[in-house]
Design a protein around this motif. Structure first.
Motif, PDB file in Angstrom:
ATOM      1  N   HIS A  23     -10.559  -8.059  -4.805  1.00  0.00           N
ATOM      2  CA  HIS A  23     -10.576  -6.600  -4.895  1.00  0.00           C
ATOM      3  C   HIS A  23      -9.463  -6.045  -4.023  1.00  0.00           C
ATOM      4  CE1 HIS A  23     -12.310  -2.539  -3.637  1.00  0.00           C
ATOM      5  NE2 HIS A  23     -12.070  -2.433  -4.924  1.00  0.00           N
ATOM      6  N   MET A  24      -8.500  -5.371  -4.631  1.00  0.00           N
ATOM      7  CA  MET A  24      -7.380  -4.775  -3.892  1.00  0.00           C
ATOM      8  C   MET A  24      -7.855  -3.490  -3.234  1.00  0.00           C
ATOM      9  SD  MET A  24      -4.036  -5.305  -3.352  1.00  0.00           S
ATOM     10  CE  MET A  24      -3.058  -5.892  -4.753  1.00  0.00           C
ATOM     11  N   HIS A  25      -7.726  -3.423  -1.910  1.00  0.00           N
ATOM     12  CA  HIS A  25      -8.273  -2.279  -1.188  1.00  0.00           C
ATOM     13  C   HIS A  25      -7.268  -1.809  -0.141  1.00  0.00           C
ATOM     14  CE1 HIS A  25     -11.574   0.364  -0.143  1.00  0.00           C
ATOM     15  NE2 HIS A  25     -11.384   0.097   1.125  1.00  0.00           N
ATOM     16  N   PHE A  26      -6.102  -1.359  -0.616  1.00  0.00           N
ATOM     17  CA  PHE A  26      -5.078  -0.857   0.283  1.00  0.00           C
ATOM     18  C   PHE A  26      -4.949   0.649   0.057  1.00  0.00           C
ATOM     19  CE2 PHE A  26      -3.533  -5.296  -0.647  1.00  0.00           C
ATOM     20  CZ  PHE A  26      -4.059  -5.832   0.510  1.00  0.00           C
ATOM     21  N   LEU A  27      -5.387   1.431   1.030  1.00  0.00           N
ATOM     22  CA  LEU A  27      -5.575   2.870   0.850  1.00  0.00           C
ATOM     23  C   LEU A  27      -4.285   3.620   0.545  1.00  0.00           C
ATOM     24  CD1 LEU A  27      -8.166   3.574   3.695  1.00  0.00           C
ATOM     25  CD2 LEU A  27      -8.591   3.379   1.258  1.00  0.00           C
ATOM     26  N   ASP A  28      -3.130   3.148   1.064  1.00  0.00           N
ATOM     27  CA  ASP A  28      -1.894   3.892   0.880  1.00  0.00           C
ATOM     28  C   ASP A  28      -1.132   3.444  -0.362  1.00  0.00           C
ATOM     29  OD1 ASP A  28      -1.298   1.450   1.870  1.00  0.00           O
ATOM     30  OD2 ASP A  28       0.241   2.115   3.278  1.00  0.00           O
ATOM     31  N   SER A  29      -1.796   2.742  -1.239  1.00  0.00           N
ATOM     32  CA  SER A  29      -1.166   2.305  -2.487  1.00  0.00           C
ATOM     33  C   SER A  29      -2.050   2.723  -3.657  1.00  0.00           C
ATOM     34  CB  SER A  29      -0.966   0.785  -2.483  1.00  0.00           C
ATOM     35  OG  SER A  29      -0.328   0.373  -3.670  1.00  0.00           O
ATOM     36  N   PRO A  30      -1.963   3.991  -4.081  1.00  0.00           N
ATOM     37  CA  PRO A  30      -2.907   4.509  -5.085  1.00  0.00           C
ATOM     38  C   PRO A  30      -2.871   3.775  -6.410  1.00  0.00           C
ATOM     39  CG  PRO A  30      -1.057   6.018  -4.750  1.00  0.00           C
ATOM     40  CD  PRO A  30      -0.974   5.003  -3.665  1.00  0.00           C
ATOM     41  N   ASN A  31      -1.732   3.166  -6.766  1.00  0.00           N
ATOM     42  CA  ASN A  31      -1.660   2.455  -8.042  1.00  0.00           C
ATOM     43  C   ASN A  31      -2.356   1.104  -7.991  1.00  0.00           C
ATOM     44  OD1 ASN A  31      -0.166   4.515  -9.276  1.00  0.00           O
ATOM     45  ND2 ASN A  31       1.776   3.671  -8.542  1.00  0.00           N
ATOM     46  N   GLU A  32      -2.680   0.648  -6.789  1.00  0.00           N
ATOM     47  CA  GLU A  32      -3.327  -0.651  -6.653  1.00  0.00           C
ATOM     48  C   GLU A  32      -4.680  -0.550  -5.975  1.00  0.00           C
ATOM     49  OE1 GLU A  32      -0.158  -2.321  -4.392  1.00  0.00           O
ATOM     50  OE2 GLU A  32       0.715  -3.361  -6.104  1.00  0.00           O
ATOM     51  N   HIS A  33      -4.963   0.584  -5.344  1.00  0.00           N
ATOM     52  CA  HIS A  33      -6.217   0.741  -4.602  1.00  0.00           C
ATOM     53  C   HIS A  33      -7.417   0.664  -5.540  1.00  0.00           C
ATOM     54  CE1 HIS A  33      -9.165   2.122  -1.793  1.00  0.00           C
ATOM     55  NE2 HIS A  33      -9.380   3.242  -2.449  1.00  0.00           N
ATOM     56  N   ASP A  34      -8.447  -0.031  -5.085  1.00  0.00           N
ATOM     57  CA  ASP A  34      -9.722  -0.140  -5.802  1.00  0.00           C
ATOM     58  C   ASP A  34      -9.607  -0.879  -7.133  1.00  0.00           C
ATOM     59  OD1 ASP A  34     -11.869   0.545  -4.327  1.00  0.00           O
ATOM     60  OD2 ASP A  34     -12.101   2.558  -5.116  1.00  0.00           O
ATOM     61  N   ARG A  35      -8.610  -1.735  -7.260  1.00  0.00           N
ATOM     62  CA  ARG A  35      -8.507  -2.563  -8.458  1.00  0.00           C
ATOM     63  C   ARG A  35      -9.175  -3.913  -8.209  1.00  0.00           C
ATOM     64  NH1 ARG A  35      -6.253   2.351  -9.026  1.00  0.00           N
ATOM     65  NH2 ARG A  35      -5.114   2.562 -10.994  1.00  0.00           N
ATOM     66  N   MET A  36      -9.823  -4.430  -9.250  1.00  0.00           N
ATOM     67  CA  MET A  36     -10.328  -5.794  -9.196  1.00  0.00           C
ATOM     68  C   MET A  36      -9.468  -6.647 -10.130  1.00  0.00           C
ATOM     69  SD  MET A  36     -14.069  -7.483 -10.041  1.00  0.00           S
ATOM     70  CE  MET A  36     -14.935  -6.593  -8.762  1.00  0.00           C
ATOM     71  N   PHE A  37      -8.927  -7.713  -9.592  1.00  0.00           N
ATOM     72  CA  PHE A  37      -8.077  -8.611 -10.358  1.00  0.00           C
ATOM     73  C   PHE A  37      -8.843  -9.895 -10.660  1.00  0.00           C
ATOM     74  CE2 PHE A  37      -5.038  -5.842  -8.253  1.00  0.00           C
ATOM     75  CZ  PHE A  37      -4.075  -5.622  -9.225  1.00  0.00           C
ATOM     76  N   LEU A  38      -8.847 -10.284 -11.931  1.00  0.00           N
ATOM     77  CA  LEU A  38      -9.470 -11.531 -12.374  1.00  0.00           C
ATOM     78  C   LEU A  38      -8.379 -12.433 -12.937  1.00  0.00           C
ATOM     79  CD1 LEU A  38     -12.605 -10.189 -14.311  1.00  0.00           C
ATOM     80  CD2 LEU A  38     -12.355 -10.617 -11.862  1.00  0.00           C
ATOM     81  N   PHE A  39      -8.381 -13.693 -12.518  1.00  0.00           N
ATOM     82  CA  PHE A  39      -7.357 -14.656 -12.933  1.00  0.00           C
ATOM     83  C   PHE A  39      -7.994 -15.720 -13.822  1.00  0.00           C
ATOM     84  CE2 PHE A  39      -6.061 -12.674  -9.043  1.00  0.00           C
ATOM     85  CZ  PHE A  39      -4.689 -12.523  -9.146  1.00  0.00           C
ATOM     86  N   LEU A  40      -7.424 -15.886 -15.043  1.00  0.00           N
ATOM     87  CA  LEU A  40      -7.895 -16.889 -15.984  1.00  0.00           C
ATOM     88  C   LEU A  40      -6.688 -17.665 -16.478  1.00  0.00           C
ATOM     89  CD1 LEU A  40      -9.949 -14.312 -16.268  1.00  0.00           C
ATOM     90  CD2 LEU A  40     -10.729 -15.519 -18.306  1.00  0.00           C
ATOM     91  N   ASP A  41      -6.628 -18.937 -16.158  1.00  0.00           N
ATOM     92  CA  ASP A  41      -5.502 -19.782 -16.554  1.00  0.00           C
ATOM     93  C   ASP A  41      -4.182 -19.159 -16.078  1.00  0.00           C
ATOM     94  OD1 ASP A  41      -7.373 -21.436 -17.632  1.00  0.00           O
ATOM     95  OD2 ASP A  41      -7.006 -20.870 -19.709  1.00  0.00           O
TER      96      ASP A  41
END
Length: 440
Positions: A101-119
């Motif tokens: 879970h990306m939780h960097f407050l000063d990066s609105p384009n990435e804040h609160d994103r969940m990244f899932l990696f498959l292959d």
């Protein structure tokens, strides 16, 4: 990601058991039946090796296993595509290899994103919705990071020198700088290879099999007595291995408390799943099963409050009452219906009575009610809103005021009125360390 032999055997057995022979001699399997049956047999209390672990935007842990997902510390497995529907469109890909879970407050384009990696692919979700253009190749979103990862975890400053994501693949460790996209390769020699990893309560955990180690995200150093059993700290399980230290587990578990209360003699009782901790007025701690002291309850208490040397214990739609003592004495005539005993219906999240008071404060969702315990019949009145808390897991009140437990933290208020009318949330305190005396 590496699979243990017993896991592969289980999968093979399931595949064979779900195959159906037809009149023409052909054999077909039913994927939906397979998924349903798999969910029934996935039991993390048996010691599953999770494929990936992350938290959602509200801090709830998500544990991924195969094409299934466990939410939180209890509950049954559900299909991952129930929460992340687009995974069904890419079923040719493998299971979730890694997640964070990306939780960097000063990066609105990435804040609160969940990244899932498959292959070789990465999916980016915002509030459980796949973002436009995803899935993408891992190399496009995270240049320099390989495919077929084992684990990933976010590492914001100051835990890491720069806001970073740590990726794990076998013995290789990659620190990915979120700002510059630079990659530093490291060697974490102090801990085993991680099959999954996540950041929780400002600590970093590497899971390997059904064990885990807490590690320093910059150096990989592991301090303390590790590895430990993941089921003791990250899962509600009624039975544990013979080597488990029950008191240590209950003090340091990351699973939230179900209920908590203190009595006039200075005793603190905290309940979680099948167990409880008793702290006496001399700060001595003991732990045992709920059934050992409160056999009529068995386990899983919803709320508890102390009144006139009696513990009032709410479980589902019933109230049990015990006289405090050694042993605790279950009062004749109980349990009684919640509606009859306290004049309220539905699930109760928490309840407490303050010293020298006769009012039980009952928390349901984001609302709190008052029940005068000296009245007959008892009626829930004075409904008010708890604006700061979406949910309350437990609460108690003593001479020092009200303690409200939410997840792994608690908040202190001088009185119920201040708790309800406060304009800001007070300082967070850790339940495990400051209430239960865990050393980490």
């Amino acid at each position: 990601m590496r699979q243990h032999p017993h896991t592969l055997s289980l999968c093979l057995a399931l595949a064979l058991s779900l195959a159906v022979a037809h009149d023409d001699g052909t054999v077909h399997s039913h994927p939906h039946d397979h998924a349903a049956h798999t969910a029934e047999v996935l039991d993390r209390c048996q010691g599953l090796e999770m494929d990936a672990v992350s938290v959602n935007e509200e801090g709830t842990p998500y544990f991924f296993k195969g094409d299934h997902l466990f939410k939180g510390f209890d509950g049954k497995a559900e299909l991952s595509n129930k929460s992340f529907s687009e995974l069904e469109d890419h079923h040719h890909l493998g299971h979730v290899d890694a997640a964070f879970h990306m939780h960097f407050l000063d990066s609105p384009n990435e804040h609160d994103r969940m990244f899932l990696f498959l292959d070789q692919k990465v999916f980016s979700y915002y509030q459980h919705k796949l973002e436009d253009g995803f899935p993408k190749d891992i190399s496009e979103v995270f240049p320099g990071i390989p495919n077929h990862l084992d684990a990933a975890v976010e590492c914001p400053k100051p835990d890491c020198e720069e806001d970073s994501v740590i990726f794990f693949k076998a013995d290789d460790i990659y620190h990915y700088n979120v700002r510059t996209k630079a990659v530093r390769e490291k060697a974490f020699k102090s801990m085993p290879n991680c099959t999954s990893a996540f950041r929780f309560m400002d600590h970093y955990y590497c899971f390997h099999g059904h064990q885990f180690s807490k590690f320093d995200p910059e150096t990989g150093d592991v301090h303390g007595r590790y590895p430990k059993e993941a089921r003791d700290y990250f899962t509600r399980c009624s039975e544990f291995g013979k080597g488990s230290d029950h008191l240590q587990r209950e003090r340091c578990s990351r699973v939230h408390l179900d209920a908590m209360t203190s009595d006039s003699a200075g005793n603190l009782y905290s309940f979680r799943g099948h167990h409880f901790i008793h702290r006496d007025d001399k700060n001595n701690l003991t732990s045992d099963t709920i059934e050992s002291d409160f056999k009529e309850l068995h386990s899983n208490v919803d709320a508890v409050f102390s009144y006139k040397d009696h513990l009032h214990m709410i479980k589902d739609d019933q109230v049990f009452v015990y006289k405090i003592g050694e042993p605790h004495t279950h009062l004749e005539g109980y349990p009684k219906p919640l509606k009859e005993e306290l004049g309220i219906e539905g699930h109760v999240d928490a309840a407490f009575v303050c010293d020298d008071q006769q009012v039980a404060h009952i928390v349901k969702g984001q609302n709190i009610y008052d029940v005068n315990l000296e009245e007959s019949p008892r009626v829930a009145t004075n409904e008010r809103s708890l604006s700061f808390f979406k949910r309350v897991d437990a609460a108690s009140c003593d001479k020092d005021g009200v303690k409200v437990v939410v997840g792994n933290h608690f908040y202190s208020f001088d009185s119920p009125m201040i708790m309800i009318t406060a304009k800001s949330v007070p300082e967070q305190h850790r339940v495990s360390v400051e209430l239960l005396g865990c050393d980490h």
